[in-house]
Design a protein around this motif. Structure first.
Motif, PDB file in Angstrom:
ATOM      1  N   LEU A  16       0.675  -1.123   0.043  1.00  0.00           N
ATOM      2  CA  LEU A  16       0.119   0.002   0.027  1.00  0.00           C
ATOM      3  C   LEU A  16       1.011   1.169   0.019  1.00  0.00           C
ATOM      4  CD1 LEU A  16      -2.562  -1.057   2.644  1.00  0.00           C
ATOM      5  CD2 LEU A  16      -2.747  -1.207   0.268  1.00  0.00           C
ATOM      6  N   THR A  17       1.718   1.248   0.781  1.00  0.00           N
ATOM      7  CA  THR A  17       2.619   2.660   1.015  1.00  0.00           C
ATOM      8  C   THR A  17       3.471   2.745  -0.098  1.00  0.00           C
ATOM      9  OG1 THR A  17       4.164   1.263   2.389  1.00  0.00           O
ATOM     10  CG2 THR A  17       2.406   2.373   3.615  1.00  0.00           C
ATOM     11  N   SER A  18       4.083   1.769  -0.773  1.00  0.00           N
ATOM     12  CA  SER A  18       5.125   1.914  -1.710  1.00  0.00           C
ATOM     13  C   SER A  18       4.081   2.448  -3.036  1.00  0.00           C
ATOM     14  CB  SER A  18       5.908   0.741  -2.060  1.00  0.00           C
ATOM     15  OG  SER A  18       5.185  -0.392  -2.547  1.00  0.00           O
ATOM     16  N   ALA A  19       3.123   1.788  -3.310  1.00  0.00           N
ATOM     17  CA  ALA A  19       2.146   1.859  -4.360  1.00  0.00           C
ATOM     18  C   ALA A  19       1.755   3.430  -4.446  1.00  0.00           C
ATOM     19  CB  ALA A  19       0.997   1.053  -4.616  1.00  0.00           C
ATOM     20  N   VAL A  20       1.410   3.991  -3.239  1.00  0.00           N
ATOM     21  CA  VAL A  20       0.991   5.408  -3.133  1.00  0.00           C
ATOM     22  C   VAL A  20       2.169   6.531  -3.227  1.00  0.00           C
ATOM     23  CG1 VAL A  20       0.009   7.264  -1.494  1.00  0.00           C
ATOM     24  CG2 VAL A  20      -1.023   4.923  -1.646  1.00  0.00           C
ATOM     25  N   THR A  21       3.240   5.989  -2.698  1.00  0.00           N
ATOM     26  CA  THR A  21       4.511   6.737  -2.693  1.00  0.00           C
ATOM     27  C   THR A  21       5.061   6.861  -4.237  1.00  0.00           C
ATOM     28  OG1 THR A  21       5.214   6.290  -0.696  1.00  0.00           O
ATOM     29  CG2 THR A  21       6.799   7.185  -2.191  1.00  0.00           C
ATOM     30  N   VAL A  22       5.159   5.958  -4.842  1.00  0.00           N
ATOM     31  CA  VAL A  22       5.755   5.860  -6.322  1.00  0.00           C
ATOM     32  C   VAL A  22       4.646   6.158  -7.148  1.00  0.00           C
ATOM     33  CG1 VAL A  22       7.039   4.552  -7.917  1.00  0.00           C
ATOM     34  CG2 VAL A  22       7.854   4.295  -5.588  1.00  0.00           C
ATOM     35  N   GLY A  23       3.541   5.741  -7.053  1.00  0.00           N
ATOM     36  CA  GLY A  23       2.562   6.087  -7.972  1.00  0.00           C
ATOM     37  C   GLY A  23       2.183   7.428  -8.213  1.00  0.00           C
ATOM     38  N   LEU A  24       2.471   8.319  -7.135  1.00  0.00           N
ATOM     39  CA  LEU A  24       2.145   9.696  -7.000  1.00  0.00           C
ATOM     40  C   LEU A  24       3.377  10.654  -7.197  1.00  0.00           C
ATOM     41  CD1 LEU A  24      -0.545  10.088  -4.135  1.00  0.00           C
ATOM     42  CD2 LEU A  24      -0.811  10.588  -6.764  1.00  0.00           C
ATOM     43  N   GLY A  25       4.504   9.634  -7.786  1.00  0.00           N
ATOM     44  CA  GLY A  25       5.720  10.638  -8.098  1.00  0.00           C
ATOM     45  C   GLY A  25       6.634  10.489  -7.349  1.00  0.00           C
ATOM     46  N   GLY A  26       6.859   9.912  -6.191  1.00  0.00           N
ATOM     47  CA  GLY A  26       8.031   9.753  -5.227  1.00  0.00           C
ATOM     48  C   GLY A  26       9.205   9.362  -6.119  1.00  0.00           C
ATOM     49  N   SER A  27      10.469   9.689  -6.056  1.00  0.00           N
ATOM     50  CA  SER A  27      11.496   9.348  -6.624  1.00  0.00           C
ATOM     51  C   SER A  27      12.215   8.222  -6.064  1.00  0.00           C
ATOM     52  CB  SER A  27      12.457  10.500  -6.797  1.00  0.00           C
ATOM     53  OG  SER A  27      13.582  10.324  -7.645  1.00  0.00           O
ATOM     54  N   ALA A  28      11.713   7.186  -5.961  1.00  0.00           N
ATOM     55  CA  ALA A  28      12.243   5.773  -5.564  1.00  0.00           C
ATOM     56  C   ALA A  28      11.775   4.834  -6.187  1.00  0.00           C
ATOM     57  CB  ALA A  28      11.794   5.744  -3.952  1.00  0.00           C
ATOM     58  N   GLY A  29      12.101   3.384  -5.969  1.00  0.00           N
ATOM     59  CA  GLY A  29      11.730   2.169  -6.693  1.00  0.00           C
ATOM     60  C   GLY A  29      10.856   1.242  -5.820  1.00  0.00           C
ATOM     61  N   LEU A  30      10.313   0.357  -6.542  1.00  0.00           N
ATOM     62  CA  LEU A  30       9.473  -0.723  -5.961  1.00  0.00           C
ATOM     63  C   LEU A  30      10.075  -1.878  -5.161  1.00  0.00           C
ATOM     64  CD1 LEU A  30       6.404  -0.398  -8.334  1.00  0.00           C
ATOM     65  CD2 LEU A  30       6.645   0.572  -6.211  1.00  0.00           C
ATOM     66  N   GLU A  31      11.128  -1.991  -5.519  1.00  0.00           N
ATOM     67  CA  GLU A  31      11.774  -3.429  -5.193  1.00  0.00           C
ATOM     68  C   GLU A  31      12.217  -3.675  -3.856  1.00  0.00           C
ATOM     69  OE1 GLU A  31      14.570  -0.406  -4.955  1.00  0.00           O
ATOM     70  OE2 GLU A  31      13.581  -0.699  -6.915  1.00  0.00           O
ATOM     71  N   ALA A  32      12.640  -2.577  -3.075  1.00  0.00           N
ATOM     72  CA  ALA A  32      12.842  -2.700  -1.663  1.00  0.00           C
ATOM     73  C   ALA A  32      11.412  -3.488  -0.971  1.00  0.00           C
ATOM     74  CB  ALA A  32      13.464  -1.662  -1.099  1.00  0.00           C
ATOM     75  N   PRO A  33      10.277  -2.598  -1.164  1.00  0.00           N
ATOM     76  CA  PRO A  33       9.110  -3.025  -0.406  1.00  0.00           C
ATOM     77  C   PRO A  33       8.673  -4.519  -0.843  1.00  0.00           C
ATOM     78  CG  PRO A  33       9.159  -0.508  -1.045  1.00  0.00           C
ATOM     79  CD  PRO A  33      10.233  -1.173  -1.952  1.00  0.00           C
ATOM     80  N   THR A  34       8.914  -4.760  -2.081  1.00  0.00           N
ATOM     81  CA  THR A  34       8.589  -5.982  -2.716  1.00  0.00           C
ATOM     82  C   THR A  34       9.304  -7.061  -2.236  1.00  0.00           C
ATOM     83  OG1 THR A  34       8.262  -4.786  -4.647  1.00  0.00           O
ATOM     84  CG2 THR A  34       7.710  -7.588  -4.703  1.00  0.00           C
ATOM     85  N   VAL A  35      10.642  -7.056  -2.022  1.00  0.00           N
ATOM     86  CA  VAL A  35      11.474  -7.912  -1.421  1.00  0.00           C
ATOM     87  C   VAL A  35      11.076  -8.209   0.239  1.00  0.00           C
ATOM     88  CG1 VAL A  35      13.902  -8.273  -0.625  1.00  0.00           C
ATOM     89  CG2 VAL A  35      13.613  -7.598  -2.987  1.00  0.00           C
ATOM     90  N   LEU A  36      10.788  -7.299   0.837  1.00  0.00           N
ATOM     91  CA  LEU A  36      10.595  -7.536   2.025  1.00  0.00           C
ATOM     92  C   LEU A  36       9.207  -7.796   2.441  1.00  0.00           C
ATOM     93  CD1 LEU A  36      11.595  -6.568   5.246  1.00  0.00           C
ATOM     94  CD2 LEU A  36      10.775  -4.312   4.841  1.00  0.00           C
TER      95      LEU A  36
END
Length: 607
Positions: free
Chosen positions: A128-148
């Motif tokens: 939830l948190t990474s989808a909102v962060t990155v989807g709304l333009g946060g300058s980071a990746g999705l891999e660390a949240p997915t790995v955790l």
């Protein structure tokens, strides 16, 4: 409604009974090693579904904003990342009271310090948190949240099927590999990442579960979402040995960029800590600085894969036109300046995204930095300096991505296979191997530890490849605590000590006060000359005989810290306390005996 509720309760009880029966049956017929193979399939499918949902949600959020024009409405791109981070911070603050672990280092922490156990919220909250962060333009990746997320699901499945802690670690690594494989669509890259970063020196038998989990998650993810992230539409240019000197220079530059990324993150973290120590509130400043960077440099918006795709397919001019300052410069110099500024400020944008409360990782930013470095080098050589040898920008972009990722994470094999799988550039293996090695060596000379290792050390985690630490910290103090030492009252006399000696088989006696607090110890050798003099029994007080132990162990310390105390003092027995109260003794010989048994088990099962 009551009938439905009663029916659901009955079926729930029947399912639980069937599962318990299955567990009893499998203990008789299926070994843990065999069960891990079957569980790895379920784990891969589950992580694939979770990763697919994350990718779909992130892209859906991005698509809702994609039609916003950049012209006079471009200020919205200043607002979107701020909104995303505010939403995530609010969710974390009210749902988790601000206690929310994130980042790749916590995967190592869960594997090394908690034997594959993760808090339950890791299975859903990062999606939830990474989808909102990155989807709304946060300058980071999705891999660390997915790995955790994947690692926590691996630990959950291991507990569900009552597997040993060592197998929990294996399944946590399988979940992490499945997460990388699903989010990038790179099964080999996911497996190699787990072997290279999380589970180095793992037994060959457990490569199979890693392969199964990564493959299953990739299949699910590719069926549900599109993975054509970095596909050159005009094909890949051929590698020519005349490009080799320039590629070597690119490897050195990528190593420097990786070191710069890590240095920038460290400097900004130290600056933030100093400001917080002085009582300054930085949250809003960080948010608005991030928004200003994205407004000024549009490529910093989101993960950055669209920017990489634009460079690979030579559509980078569109980003220059989107920037409000791009039309003031000649195209050649404008593109070069845009890339240079993006290269210098991307680490800051990523740090601001994560430190201000967003949830994301550094995989995508390192790919972003490496690709920009490679393309900038080729672009300047071809269009600004007009070299006689034309450098293929697409090839330099892809190789730069691998080189920077290899240097930053100290994972050259992961970088090589991931870029080859992402782009289909398998015929670049020779230059990829050479340039990633050069970038890695350059980075190691400047900074010996990787970014993941540095972050893990701050929270007390370590690499599972260190078998000594892995086995030691898997031994609980409570498991080896000896309680057969007879305590002596601090307010007592020599007579009480003699009575304790008569009842004890040990030659060491803890001295405690009336509240149970440890005051010191007495050794049999300390009183050997007076215990046979009855006339002194009531004249000599315990307080006159007691002395401090060589060291005291807190019951919550790790076994690694305990052994350091044994080695530093040369003692063979040390008292254990819990908030000052005496709880027992630790024997070095007993710990070494347990250590040897677990080492033999580790070698037999994992190599």
């Amino acid at each position: 409604m009551p009938k439905v509720s009663k029916w659901l309760r009955r079926w729930s009880l029947q399912l639980r009974w069937m599962f318990r029966y299955f567990l009893q049956w499998r203990l008789r017929h299926i070994s843990d090693r065999q069960l891990v193979i079957g569980v790895s399939v379920l784990l891969g499918l589950g992580v694939g579904l979770v990763a697919s949902f994350l990718l779909f949600t992130t892209r859906w959020i991005s698509s809702l904003l994609a039609e916003t024009p950049f012209g006079w409405l471009s200020s919205l791109y200043f607002i979107f990342p701020i909104i995303g981070i505010l939403l995530v911070r609010t969710y974390v603050r009210f749902w988790f009271q601000g206690k929310f672990q994130k980042g790749m280092a916590y995967v190592l922490y869960g594997i090394s310090k908690r034997q594959g156990n993760f808090e339950g919220y890791h299975r859903y909250a990062h999606v939830l948190t990474s989808a909102v962060t990155v989807g709304l333009g946060g300058s980071a990746g999705l891999e660390a949240p997915t790995v955790l997320t994947g690692a926590s699901w691996g630990g959950f499945f291991a507990r569900l099927f009552r597997l040993d802690s060592a197998y929990r670690v294996i399944l946590a690594a399988c979940g992490a590999a499945a997460g990388i494989a699903a989010v990038f669509g790179t099964p080999i890259g996911g497996v190699v990442f787990a072997l290279e970063v999380l589970m180095a020196n793992v037994h060959a038998n457990f490569i199979v579960p890693l392969l199964i989990s990564a493959t299953a998650s990739t299949l699910i993810s590719r069926m549900l979402v599109e993975h054509e992230l970095l596909t050159p539409r005009e094909g890949l240019p051929a590698f020519d040995y005349v490009h080799l000197p320039f590629l070597v220079l690119l490897g050195i530059l990528c190593g420097l960029i990786a070191a710069y990324f890590m240095w920038m993150s460290k400097q900004m973290t130290q600056w933030e800590l100093r400001e917080k120590k002085n009582g300054n509130r930085l949250f809003w400043e960080e948010l608005f600085l991030l928004g200003a960077l994205i407004l000024f440099l549009p490529p910093l918006y989101g993960e950055g894969f669209e920017w990489l795709d634009a460079m690979i397919n030579h559509h980078e001019m569109a980003y220059l036109q989107r920037s409000w300052w791009g039309h003031w410069l000649p195209a050649e110099w404008g593109i070069a300046l845009l890339m240079f500024l993006v290269l210098m400020l991307k680490p800051l944008a990523t740090w601001l995204t994560i430190s201000s409360g967003g949830n994301g990782g550094a995989f995508a930013p390192t790919l972003f930095l490496g690709g920009t470095t490679g393309y900038l080098m080729a672009y300047v050589a071809n269009h600004v300096l007009h070299f006689p040898v034309e450098l293929p920008a697409t090839m330099f972009t892809l190789i730069g991505m691998a080189a920077t990722m290899a240097a930053y994470f100290h994972a050259p094999l992961t970088a090589i296979f991931m870029i080859a799988e992402l782009s289909g550039g398998y015929h670049y293996f020779v230059p990829l191997m050479l340039i990633t090695a050069i970038a890695y060596a350059t980075k190691v000379i400047i900074q010996p530890v990787s970014a993941i290792q540095a972050a893990a050390q701050k929270i007390g985690a370590y690499l599972p490849a260190d078998k000594d630490k892995a086995i030691l910290n898997n031994i609980s103090i409570k498991h080896v605590l000896e309680r057969d030492c007879v305590p002596v009252p601090y307010e007592g006399s020599l007579r009480d000590l003699v009575d304790a000696i008569a009842r004890s088989r040990r030659n060491i006696f803890p001295v405690v006060d009336k509240d149970g607090y440890l005051k010191g110890i007495i050794l049999l050798d300390d009183v050997r000359s007076i215990i046979f003099k009855p006339a002194l029994y009531d004249k000599v007080a315990i307080a006159e005989l007691v002395h401090a132990p060589p060291a005291v162990v807190d019951i919550h310390e790790s076994m690694e810290e305990v052994m350091e105390k044994f080695d530093a003092t040369g003692a063979w027995n040390l008292p254990v306390v819990d908030e000052g109260r005496y709880r027992g003794f630790l024997s070095k010989s007993n710990i070494l005996s347990v250590y040897r048994k677990r080492l033999r088990w580790q070698i037999e099962h994992f190599g």
